[in-house]
Design an enzyme around this catalytic site. Sequence first.
Site, PDB file in Angstrom:
ATOM      1  N   GLU A  90       0.813  -1.214   0.000  1.00 45.12           N
ATOM      2  CA  GLU A  90       0.000   0.000   0.000  1.00 45.12           C
ATOM      3  C   GLU A  90       0.848   1.266   0.000  1.00 45.12           C
ATOM      4  OE1 GLU A  90      -1.897  -0.960   3.622  1.00 45.12           O
ATOM      5  OE2 GLU A  90      -0.434   0.137   4.790  1.00 45.12           O
ATOM      6  N   CYS A 103       3.622   8.348   1.492  1.00 45.09           N
ATOM      7  CA  CYS A 103       4.134   7.362   2.441  1.00 45.09           C
ATOM      8  C   CYS A 103       4.261   6.047   1.666  1.00 45.09           C
ATOM      9  CB  CYS A 103       3.116   7.255   3.572  1.00 45.09           C
ATOM     10  SG  CYS A 103       3.488   5.998   4.785  1.00 45.09           S
ATOM     11  N   CYS A 110       6.385  -7.445   6.845  1.00 47.84           N
ATOM     12  CA  CYS A 110       7.551  -7.056   7.642  1.00 47.84           C
ATOM     13  C   CYS A 110       7.867  -8.195   8.593  1.00 47.84           C
ATOM     14  CB  CYS A 110       7.261  -5.786   8.434  1.00 47.84           C
ATOM     15  SG  CYS A 110       8.703  -5.185   9.354  1.00 47.84           S
ATOM     16  N   CYS A 114       6.609  -6.243  15.383  1.00 49.09           N
ATOM     17  CA  CYS A 114       6.071  -5.336  16.408  1.00 49.09           C
ATOM     18  C   CYS A 114       4.580  -5.643  16.571  1.00 49.09           C
ATOM     19  CB  CYS A 114       6.272  -3.878  15.998  1.00 49.09           C
ATOM     20  SG  CYS A 114       7.973  -3.493  15.531  1.00 49.09           S
ATOM     21  N   CYS A 117       1.560  -3.324  15.373  1.00 42.77           N
ATOM     22  CA  CYS A 117       1.545  -2.890  13.971  1.00 42.77           C
ATOM     23  C   CYS A 117       0.853  -3.941  13.107  1.00 42.77           C
ATOM     24  CB  CYS A 117       2.987  -2.677  13.511  1.00 42.77           C
ATOM     25  SG  CYS A 117       3.172  -2.471  11.745  1.00 42.77           S
ATOM     26  N   CYS A 334      -0.514   2.333   9.099  1.00 44.78           N
ATOM     27  CA  CYS A 334       0.338   1.236   8.648  1.00 44.78           C
ATOM     28  C   CYS A 334      -0.319  -0.118   8.457  1.00 44.78           C
ATOM     29  CB  CYS A 334       1.402   1.002   9.696  1.00 44.78           C
ATOM     30  SG  CYS A 334       2.829   1.932   9.398  1.00 44.78           S
TER      31      CYS A 334
END
Length: 354
Positions: A90, A103, A110, A114, A117, A334
């Site tokens: 995205e 952004c 990822c 975390c 997120c 995010c």
Amino acid sequence: MSRSATRFDVTRDELGAILAGQPRYRLDQVWAGLYEQLASPSELTVLPKALRAELEETLPLALVPVTEQTSDKGETVKWLWELADGTKVETVLMHYDERSTVCVSSQAGCAMGCGFCATGQAGFDRQLTIGEIVEQVVRAARRARDDGRRLSNVVFMGMGEPLANYDATWAAVERMHGDIGLSARHLTVSTVGIVPGIRRLATEALPVNLAVSLHAADDALRDELVPINRRYPLSTLMDACAGYLQAKGRRLSFEWALIDGVNDRDQDARLLVERSRSLPLPAHVNLIPLNPTPGYAVRGSPPGRVREFRDRLREGGVNATIRRTRGTEIDAACGQLRAAHEIEASSVVVRPRR
Ligand code: SAH
Ligand code: SF4
């Protein structure tokens, strides 16, 4: 499906080879067409028609829009793209009074894990290529132009950890600066704190901005919130930040997502002030209330607490700003659009014509 080079993966030399047999000036024309005019080969009327068609075929785009959503009265645009192998990433474009910022994602997913997120919750798919990163900027720049604006800033705050995809990230930065013509001062790499990456960034010629996603100023809490802290604890991270400041002579920023009752206490503010002021130049702190995600039970801090936390930092001599949350109604935080898409897997949203 195997991945081949897409339009913005091809280097200038590779484009030269594709254009072998053409007059020499064609290379400049096509390169400027792609990066300065933000045009497709088919729109480059200076080229013979057959060449335009050939280039459309040889240089395919990498990003196919799955959804495009706008909110904040058209001031925020969010795309969910599908890549050639079906992976999804995205991009978010935000128009402000004085600038337009895109952004971008640096990885599909990822691996940093975390917990707060949405991207981290979904795990890692693969690295993005240079072309897949650069094309996000080109498509956003083109959209900004259609909106009567000029794209001025890029932040690597979409999906993924840019310093865990260093080579592609840096090559993309150089393309944005040298070819698209964006100022290095307006490019920001955001990292969870990959220390070798920060050290390497300090050796690069272009002085880009560095944002470090701190979220906790003591190792016990940071180990929990940001698992990579166990590998690169705060002492090492702060040392790398100091090295970056010394090499670049520019301010860096700490990102801090305020989580209700977890990292928004006065003692957290106090430790953050100490960390920030331990640097050769105090870090600027960007505060944002945590955006809720499906896989994390804790909430963002209420607005009153966010302001108090900011005031504590300012009293301690640290500059802090509260980041305006953008596009919350289109899940522009995010990784959230992809998460929402995977839950609903239905709505294709068509942008309203203005
Ligand atoms: N991996 C890099 C860049 C992408 S994340 C990094 O971590 O810095 C971009 C920013 O969004 C980071 O500051 C990250 O901590 C923050 N973020 C992630 N999930 C969030 C959430 N649910 N609410 C608010 N900020 C979040
Ligand atoms: Fe990855 Fe950044 Fe999300 Fe952490 S916050 S999981 S590093 S994208």
